[in-house]
Design a protein around this motif. Structure first.
Motif, PDB file in Angstrom:
ATOM      1  N   SER A 109       0.828  -0.990   0.138  1.00 26.23           N
ATOM      2  CA  SER A 109       0.158  -0.012  -0.133  1.00 26.23           C
ATOM      3  C   SER A 109       0.934   1.093  -0.032  1.00 26.23           C
ATOM      4  N   ILE A 162       1.725   5.578  -0.327  1.00 24.07           N
ATOM      5  CA  ILE A 162       1.151   7.275  -0.529  1.00 24.07           C
ATOM      6  C   ILE A 162       2.412   8.125  -0.739  1.00 24.07           C
ATOM      7  N   LYS A 163       2.073   9.147  -0.969  1.00 26.37           N
ATOM      8  CA  LYS A 163       2.745  10.492  -1.611  1.00 26.37           C
ATOM      9  C   LYS A 163       2.921  11.225  -0.039  1.00 26.37           C
ATOM     10  N   TRP A 190       7.459   9.221  -1.553  1.00 28.06           N
ATOM     11  CA  TRP A 190       6.534   8.233  -1.663  1.00 28.06           C
ATOM     12  C   TRP A 190       6.888   7.117  -0.442  1.00 28.06           C
ATOM     13  N   ARG A 230      -3.747   5.888   4.839  1.00 25.75           N
ATOM     14  CA  ARG A 230      -4.544   6.720   4.115  1.00 25.75           C
ATOM     15  C   ARG A 230      -3.867   8.353   4.978  1.00 25.75           C
ATOM     16  N   TYR A 231      -4.471   9.500   4.460  1.00 28.79           N
ATOM     17  CA  TYR A 231      -4.109  10.800   5.132  1.00 28.79           C
ATOM     18  C   TYR A 231      -5.662  11.093   5.212  1.00 28.79           C
ATOM     19  N   TYR A 287      -2.019  10.668   9.267  1.00 29.85           N
ATOM     20  CA  TYR A 287      -1.849   9.299   8.673  1.00 29.85           C
ATOM     21  C   TYR A 287      -2.502   8.346   9.344  1.00 29.85           C
ATOM     22  N   PRO A 301       4.556   9.857   7.870  1.00 29.70           N
ATOM     23  CA  PRO A 301       4.377   8.562   7.320  1.00 29.70           C
ATOM     24  C   PRO A 301       5.158   7.407   7.961  1.00 29.70           C
ATOM     25  N   SER A 360      -2.670  -1.728  -4.922  1.00 27.61           N
ATOM     26  CA  SER A 360      -3.155  -0.578  -4.620  1.00 27.61           C
ATOM     27  C   SER A 360      -2.787   0.299  -5.725  1.00 27.61           C
ATOM     28  N   VAL A 394      -1.440   4.345  -7.134  1.00 28.61           N
ATOM     29  CA  VAL A 394      -0.594   5.411  -7.099  1.00 28.61           C
ATOM     30  C   VAL A 394      -0.578   6.389  -8.120  1.00 28.61           C
ATOM     31  N   ASP A 431      -5.239  12.694  -0.097  1.00 26.86           N
ATOM     32  CA  ASP A 431      -4.429  11.904  -0.054  1.00 26.86           C
ATOM     33  C   ASP A 431      -3.897  11.421  -1.506  1.00 26.86           C
ATOM     34  N   LEU A 485      -5.200   9.444  -3.635  1.00 26.08           N
ATOM     35  CA  LEU A 485      -5.360   8.109  -3.621  1.00 26.08           C
ATOM     36  C   LEU A 485      -6.629   7.559  -4.419  1.00 26.08           C
TER      37      LEU A 485
END
Length: 694
Positions: free
Chosen positions: A45, A47-48, A54, A112-113, A118, A146, A295, A297, A433, A435
């Motif tokens: 999974s 996220i940036k 990242w 997630r954000y 986070y 993160p 996931s 991105v 986020d 996503l």
């Protein structure tokens, strides 16, 4: 991702105030992208972060190929999405959830954000909340960055759920999604129980209301994104962990509601007994099998990428073992073809790519994407004469002639504004986020040129050429003319060329079709494999497609394990492939199974079996296997397809057999059992024809 017309030439975009030095994107990368960092990175999974890196999270496991080093839950980071470095672990002795059993691992993270923090959702396979073992539950931890530090919420978000037959459902594989009205949802589930969805409280840490079943127990690893007005549910199917025969693959369905029903390309429900699902990525005959648990991105150009794990079929295990599976992370371009997500336009997983994700800002002219993180009113971005800002709880977009559109943002939370200008159309999106779950979207005309820049103190600004969408699918196998030397219409008994291995007394040719009752012997059962009846013939050289039209009377929703019939590719009892309509549990599916003997490096040989799902069956189902020879290896490659009408085909996974071998092709009808036959009797497979086209 918006496809729009081109703007007339002559407009120029200037770039200023970018957060990173302008540089051209790196060209090319190799899979797995976690090579050099970790030999194992399953269930990824990503996220940036708001620090510009990242971050990726995975189920625990070894870093080293020999298995000597590992973490219970991994965090990695990258500047370019293709080279990763160690950050550490999520939990340790000081912050481990108190409700997790002391010996429990942690599986399948989802990052997630949400509301300025986070949130990491995680699976605990064994808890202290019930007296039972394997009482799977889902938790959540929060952190200011993160990398952590992570604080558990104090209790399961989804508590252990008892299963109807005893024990507990597989309450695993969480994924959060926030809808455009601000409602948060959690999706989870697996083969014991199916995929479910439930609303969450605004902080994302507790559930609210009833649980909705959204997909059959053929799926696990859910992930939801919104695209062009539809909600897309991604789910992984088949066996995750069968070494070189791992059949894991990703499928999708879509809905106008986040709670479904989710239907595939041809309208089949993912929650039906004859389970639907449009393939997103599956094995294609190269190094990679078991392509699953994905996931999504988005890079700085707006191009989406699918992060997922896979198995190297040539070297699948930890050194000197024959069962400890390694599943590194792969990254491949995610294209939207006629409204459906496909990895590399349907070509499947790559060993290497000539084009890398865009992860650095660069000066550009023409179509452009600018984005920045925002925390308050007046912050946003501008590009090509268009401004997009957060303004008193609204996403406000204004073009060069002063035309303005504004839509409310349902949550008062930090987020990200991305502004894309393609041709003469501008699209601005506000999300928390990045996503695939936008909270607000605005479109209006873009009529002039101008500077790309952050506005009002927005942070983490970037600008890059807007991605060019791939809109044409990779070609599927060509269907030629029928070659009568290898085909049979069953018009007058069995035609020439067939050979029985153990003649079946229940197989007859009647009324222009081969009728064959399912026998109890099964090629996957070591005790009965040699007794199984097989109807075989030589296969032609070169490229060909073998097809049959099959009626199998197994109905729906009843448990008729594991009556099945279909096409066969056969070397011997330890090396074969089978494309069958299968009754498994209360579900019905098309499975492309493979059995092989495999010798791991430094370990004894093993026989493994795994299956890859294709499309849904019907009362009458058409099956195809397309054969070619892999140029690099000389292996025989077979790609499977199925159809419910003989016109519209679902092309799925491919398996290979070794170069220099002489496979035979044919038919099977097997997999019944005494218990099933006592209740329902044998099923009857009716083959209308067996055709080879070239």
């Amino acid at each position: 991702m918006i496809r729009l017309s081109l703007l007339a030439a002559g407009l120029t975009l200037l770039v200023s105030s970018v957060s990173h030095a302008a540089a051209p994107p790196a060209v090319g990368y190799s899979n797995p992208v976690t090579a050099g960092y970790s030999a194992d990175f399953p269930d990824p999974s990503m996220i940036k972060g708001r620090d510009g890196w990242w971050y990726a999270y995975s189920t625990g496991g070894p870093y080293a190929k020999d298995g000597h080093d590992g973490d219970s839950y991994k965090i990695a980071r990258s500047r370019d999405l293709t080279h990763w470095e160690k950050v550490g672990s999520v939990f340790n002795a000081t912050n481990r959830p108190t409700w997790a059993d002391p010996n429990s691992g942690f599986w399948a993270p989802d990052i997630r954000y949400l509301d300025g923090k986070y949130v990491l959702y995680f699976t605990v396979p064994n808890t202290t909340t019930t007296p039972g073992d394997w009482d799977y539950a889902i938790g959540a931890a929060t952190a200011p960055t993160p990398a952590g530090p992570w604080t558990d919420s104090g209790a399961p978000v989804v508590a252990p759920r008892p299963a109807a037959g005893g024990g507990f459902q597989w309450t695993i594989d969480p994924a959060e999604f926030t809808d455009s009205d601000g409602t948060r949802y959690l999706y989870w589930g697996s083969y014991n129980g199916g995929i479910h969805a439930v609303r969450l409280t605004p902080d994302g840490l507790r559930t609210v209301g009833a649980v909705t079943d959204v997909a059959r127990d053929r799926f696990e690893g859910p992930y939801v994104v919104k695209h062009d007005g539809y909600y897309y549910l991604f789910g992984s199917s088949s066996n995750c962990c069968a070494g070189p025969t791992t059949g894991y693959a990703v499928f999708a369905g879509r809905s106008r509601s986040p709670l479904g029903p989710f239907l595939d390309r041809f309208g089949n429900d993912l929650n039906a007994s004859r389970t639907g699902g449009t393939p997103v990525v599956a094995s294609n005959g190269n190094r990679w099998v078991g392509t699953g648990h994905s996931s999504v991105v988005t890079d700085l150009s707006g191009q989406q990428w699918l992060a997922y794990h896979a198995v190297d079929r040539t070297d699948p295990f930890v050194t000197n073992s024959n069962g400890w599976l390694l599943r590194p992370m792969l990254l491949d371009r995610l294209d939207w073809i006629d409204g459906w997500p496909e990895v590399n336009a349907g070509a499947g997983p790559s060993e290497s790519s000539k084009v890398s994700p865009v992860t650095t800002s660069s000066a550009t002219a023409g179509n452009v994407r600018a984005e920045a993180d925002v925390t308050g009113s007046g912050q946003g971005v501008s590009a090509r004469g268009v401004t997009a800002v957060l303004s008193q709880g609204h996403l406000k977009v204004t073009n060069s002639v002063g035309f303005t559109r504004s839509v409310p943002v349902p949550l008062d939370a930090p987020g990200n504004i991305a502004l894309e200008v393609r041709g003469n159309q501008a699209t601005a999106v506000f999300s928390e986020d990045r996503l695939g779950d936008p909270l607000a979207t605005v479109q209006l005309p873009a009529l002039g040129g101008g500077t790309a820049a952050p506005m009002g103190g927005a942070g983490n600004f970037s600008v890059a050429p807007l991605y060019k969408p791939v809109t044409r699918a990779a070609p599927t196998p060509r269907i030629g003319s029928v070659d009568g030397r290898y085909s049979d219409e069953f018009t007058n008994g069995l035609g020439a060329g067939w050979t029985w291995r153990n003649v079946s007394p229940d197989a007859t040719v009647t009324n222009g079709e081969l009728q064959w009752k399912t026998e109890a012997n099964d090629l996957t059962d070591n005790n009965t494999a040699a007794k199984a009846s097989l109807l075989l013939r030589d296969q032609p050289t070169g490229n060909f497609v073998v097809e049959t039209k099959l009626h199998l009377d197994v109905g729906t929703d009843t448990v008729r394990n594991y009556q099945q019939a279909g096409l066969l590719v056969y070397l011997d009892d330890e090396n074969w492939m089978r494309l069958d309509h299968v009754a498994g549990g209360t579900g019905r599916f098309i499975e492309f199974g493979k059995r092989m003997r495999f010798t791991p490096v430094g370990a004894p040989s093993v026989v493994t079996f795994g299956g890859a799902m294709i499309g849904p069956p019907a009362e009458t189902t058409w099956l195809r296997l397309a054969h070619d020879v892999v140029p690099q290896t000389g292996e025989h490659r077979y790609r499977a397809a199925s159809s419910t009408d003989g016109k519209h085909w679902v092309w799925g996974a491919a398996w290979t057999l070794p170069a220099g071998t002489t496979p035979r092709i044919g038919l099977v009808s097997q997999g019944s059992s005494a218990q099933t036959e006592a209740q329902y009797g044998k099923a009857t497979a009716q083959f209308e024809y067996f055709r080879v086209t070239r």
